[in-house]
Structures are given as C-alpha cells and as structure tokens.
Enzyme design. Structure first.
Site, short mmCIF file in Angstrom:
data_model
loop_
_atom_site.label_atom_id
_atom_site.label_comp_id
_atom_site.label_asym_id
_atom_site.label_seq_id
_atom_site.Cartn_x
_atom_site.Cartn_y
_atom_site.Cartn_z
N ASN A 1 0.81 -1.24 0.00
CA ASN A 1 0.00 0.00 0.00
C ASN A 1 0.83 1.28 0.00
OD1 ASN A 1 0.73 -0.47 2.65
ND2 ASN A 1 -1.19 0.25 3.51
N ALA B 1 6.46 -6.41 -1.16
CA ALA B 1 5.23 -7.14 -1.49
C ALA B 1 5.32 -7.64 -2.93
CB ALA B 1 4.03 -6.20 -1.33
N GLU C 1 4.31 -3.71 12.49
CA GLU C 1 3.32 -2.66 12.23
C GLU C 1 2.19 -3.35 11.49
OE1 GLU C 1 1.05 -0.35 11.02
OE2 GLU C 1 2.46 0.57 9.60
N GLU D 1 7.99 3.41 14.48
CA GLU D 1 8.81 3.82 13.33
C GLU D 1 8.80 5.33 13.23
OE1 GLU D 1 7.13 1.32 10.10
OE2 GLU D 1 8.93 0.11 10.36
N CYS E 1 -3.35 1.55 6.81
CA CYS E 1 -3.65 0.96 8.12
C CYS E 1 -4.18 2.00 9.10
CB CYS E 1 -2.45 0.22 8.67
SG CYS E 1 -0.98 1.22 8.61
P1 ADP Z 1 -1.71 -7.57 2.80
O1 ADP Z 1 -2.99 -8.23 3.21
O2 ADP Z 1 -1.67 -6.11 3.00
O3 ADP Z 1 -1.18 -8.02 1.46
P2 ADP Z 1 0.13 -9.36 4.03
O4 ADP Z 1 0.44 -9.45 5.47
O5 ADP Z 1 -0.54 -10.52 3.38
O6 ADP Z 1 -0.68 -8.03 3.90
O7 ADP Z 1 1.45 -9.03 3.21
C1 ADP Z 1 2.44 -8.12 3.64
C2 ADP Z 1 3.79 -8.67 3.22
O8 ADP Z 1 3.97 -9.96 3.81
C3 ADP Z 1 3.96 -8.88 1.72
O9 ADP Z 1 5.31 -8.59 1.38
C4 ADP Z 1 3.68 -10.36 1.55
O10 ADP Z 1 4.30 -10.88 0.38
C5 ADP Z 1 4.32 -10.89 2.81
N1 ADP Z 1 3.83 -12.21 3.28
C6 ADP Z 1 2.59 -12.74 3.14
N2 ADP Z 1 2.54 -13.97 3.73
C7 ADP Z 1 3.77 -14.20 4.27
C8 ADP Z 1 4.36 -15.28 5.02
N3 ADP Z 1 3.66 -16.37 5.38
N4 ADP Z 1 5.66 -15.17 5.39
C9 ADP Z 1 6.37 -14.07 5.07
N5 ADP Z 1 5.89 -13.03 4.37
C10 ADP Z 1 4.59 -13.08 3.97
#
Ligand code: ADP
Length: 415
Positions: A82, A107, A181, A395, A215
C-alpha cells in the site's frame, strides 16, 4: 559531487509514476508519498549523529560503568504494497543509520518501486551489501529464511496481523527482536460540540487516501446522536464528489483497489452490513459479477453505510477499501467503549472543541496514536505504531532508531 550527478535526471515524478502504474494510487498522492518516504531518509541520516551512550554513576571507587549503543546486526524486512516507497524508507533508513545491513522482501504486488529505490541508493553511494532486495513470489519461503537465519538479528514487518503473528512465532525460535506494524481499525469520534465541517473533512481525508487502503484509514465513524444526521448528510455529499479513474489521469481523485481479492473483501463486508440492517447513503451495492474489471484495475465506488452497529463484521474487521460505516453513540463512555471494542489499536481520531473531553477521551482510547481535531497525523518526526494486535515497536521519530540498536553495558575495573 559524482554521487549527485549519478542521481540527476531521476526525481520525485519518476518514482511517483512507477508507483501509480504498479500500485494504482493517483499521481498526486504518489508524489506525496515519495516526499514522505524521502523525509525518513533525511531524518534518520540526522539522527545517526545522535546515537548517544551513557556514563553511569559508579558504585565503587575503582570501577567505571558505561553503556554504548551498537548496531543490532543484520535486519530482515518484509513490506506491504500500500505504500511501496514510504514503508521501505521507514525501515531501511533507520537500519542504515544504526549501522545495520538490511535484507528486504517487498510485497509481490509492488517490487518495482523498491528496486528503483535500491538503484538510487547504489548510485548515491550506499555501500554494496548494505541494502539488499529480494523480490519474489514465494513469500512464505523468503519469510522463513529471514526469520530463521542465525545471522539475522531483527525482523521488521509491516502488513497484516495474521502474517505478523506467523513471523513473530518463527522469529521466536532464535529469539530475534521484532518490530510489527500490523492491521488497524481506526475510529473517528465526532462529539456534539465538534466543528462538524472540520470533522467531515478530516474523516474524509483519512478515509479515502489510497482508496481506503492504509492501516490508519478511518474504518469507523462514531457520531454523537445530536449531530448524527448533520454529519451524515455533509459527509455523504462530499463522498459523492470523488472522481474514480486511472491514477495517471489528472482528473481522477481516487484510483482502483490493488486486486480482485481486495474488491471481493470489501464487497463482502458491505453485504454483511446490509443483511444486518444497515443502509447505504451513497455508493455501490455488493458487486458479484465481472463489471468492475477494466484496463487499469479494480474499482469500487466510495460507499457510506448508515445505521451500522456492533453486530456487523465491519465494526471489528479492517476495511481495506473506500467503504465507511457510520455508528451512533450517546455518551463519552459509550464512544470510548465502542472505539476500543476491537483487537486493533493503531490510530484513533477525536473531534471536539472541549479541552477536558479531548484529554479524557485521548487517555481512554487504547491506541498507539490519537489525532485530536486532526487526521493527518503521520510524519517522520512522530513515533508511528500501535498497541494490542496492531503491533509493537515504533517507526520514525527519535524513538525509531532504538529498535535497530543493541545496548551494551561495559564495566571498567581496576581504575
Ligand atoms: P496484505 O494483506 O496487505 O497483502 P500481508 O500481510 O498478506 O498483507 O502481506 C504483507 C507482506 O507480507 C507482503 O510482502 C507479503 O508478500 C508478505 N507475506 C505474506 N505472507 C507471508 C508469510 N507467510 N511469510 C512471510 N511473508 C509473507
């Protein structure tokens, strides 16, 4: 001098355009985020000069005791889509300022902005190996490496509470320090003595920034009964003025949501609220066909829900989209209880002209950040972060560097 020339020709607009193309937010917001992200770099570059130690009172004549601060070690970072620039600089800048190298997984939806920043960092002279980016589709495996590797001493994450809990559990195996966060469910409390126009504008700005995908976005608006109808009609009128479209088009004031899944998530919250008795004052009913899909993304009409109550999912779950439910309350205690009735505790906003009420309510809110008569609360100089299941650590600000430093006590004997 050579570093300056290596950066010439690449500016705020270029990074903003990359961001709009990969993330969807309108260009003006993207430009704002680039400036906001850059502010963290400047702030922590300055704060690096203020990493002070301490000399402690000595308990015996032949000893001296002191504390020094050292870099915690290699930092593993995982960031969300985001804010593809600001959420990176918020972590990279304090890590580098503290003397830590950092390995960052962006992401999957937004790797390009990060790669552009990494390129600029290299051209600006950040030593090789200090700022490392691992874009990749396999978030789980990358996360396991970052949280499990013995060289990584700290994990910093911005994202969902669900994933934050997984990462904390993984990091616990090697007792790494974590900063989290996580999700929010920000309430805006509008009291009957408030400047209603100000409250409308504040709630609006905090709700629809980035199409409602932040958020600290307004998730719920709680309005005291005497001013409920006035607030609702003024707010609805302004919401209807949004122009939805391609973020690169100058006339657009709101872009698309990030994915089809995001659209479906928002739709299902609206559907649940309507099934339980809420009504729309503006916006779209749940859309269950493919009509939202277009060349440039997934759009959702800004939507206002009236007569919302605590039985609805939207009262407790994070709404990551341009939908806002409006609740009615009677007393200050009711408002505080409703605002706190969630597992989240990131940001909350209060509109009142009564100074004692603003103190009492601010102190009663279980949130890491409270804006009183103001919703634009974030900047590099303030400690951003939440309590409860919204996370831990802060942060930005003078406190933000502590998370990247280890304290060492040294006792000098035989003095
Ligand atoms: P959103 O719902 O905002 O996408 P997430 O928590 O799913 O939030 O994703 C935030 C970050 O965490 C992204 O970089 C995503 O690729 C990563 N992510 C998602 N699942 C996992 C996991 N099981 N382990 C490590 N990183 C993850």
């Amino acid at each position: 001098m050579s570093n300056t020339s290596a950066l010439s020709g690449i500016g705020q607009d270029d990074l903003a355009k990359i961001m709009t193309l990969e993330q969807g937010k309108v260009l003006e917001e993207a430009r704002g985020e680039v400036a906001y992200g850059a502010a963290y770099i400047e702030w922590f570059a300055e704060e690096a000069k203020r990493i002070y130690g301490d000399v402690l009172p000595s308990m015996s004549q032949d000893r001296r005791s002191l504390v020094i601060k050292q870099p915690i070690g290699v930092v593993g970072a995982i960031t969300p889509w985001n804010f593809p620039v600001a959420m990176i600089t918020r972590k990279v800048a304090p890590a580098l300022a503290a003397g830590c190298s950092i390995v960052l997984k962006p992401a999957t939806e937004t790797p390009l902005s990060v790669l552009a920043i990494a390129e600029l960092a290299q051209r600006a002279g950040v030593p090789s190996g200090m700022f490392n980016v691992i874009p990749g589709m396999n978030a789980v495996q990358i996360g396991e490496q970052l949280t499990g590797h013995s060289l990584v001493k700290k994990v910093t994450f911005t994202g969902s509470t669900r994933v934050g809990k997984i990462l904390m559990a993984q990091a616990a195996q090697t007792v790494k320090r974590t900063s989290m966060e996580l999700g929010g469910n920000a309430p805006v409390l509008v009291f009957d003595d408030a400047d209603i126009d100000k409250a409308v504008d504040g709630a609006l700005a905090a709700k629809f920034r980035n199409a409602g995908q932040t958020c600290i976005c307004t998730n719920r608006i709680l309005v005291q009964s005497a001013v409920y109808e006035e607030f609702l009609s003024k707010f609805t009128k302004k919401v209807q003025e949004f122009v939805i479209g391609d973020g690169l088009d100058k006339s657009s004031t709101m872009g698309p949501l990030i994915t089809r899944t995001a659209v479906n998530g928002v739709s299902s919250l609206v559907e649940d609220a309507l099934n339980k008795g809420a009504k729309l004052t503006t916006g779209t009913k749940p859309i269950t066909d493919d009509s939202l899909e277009s060349e440039v993304g997934f759009f959702y009409q800004p939507t206002v829900i009236r007569d919302a109550d605590q039985s609805m999912r939207i009262a407790k779950e994070e709404v990551f989209g341009p939908v806002v439910p409006i609740f009615k309350f009677e007393t200050d205690d009711d408002a505080i209880a409703m605002a706190n009735d969630t597992e989240f505790g990131l940001a909350a906003y209060v509109f009142t002209k009564d100074q004692s009420r603003s103190w009492r309510v601010s102190e009663g809110l279980e949130y890491g950040m409270v804006g009183v008569n103001e919703t634009a609360i974030s900047s590099e100089v303030i400690p951003f972060g939440g309590v409860k299941e919204s996370g831990q650590g802060r942060e930005g600000s003078k406190y933000g560097l502590e998370d990247y430093l280890e304290m060492k006590y040294i006792c000098l004997g035989d003095v």
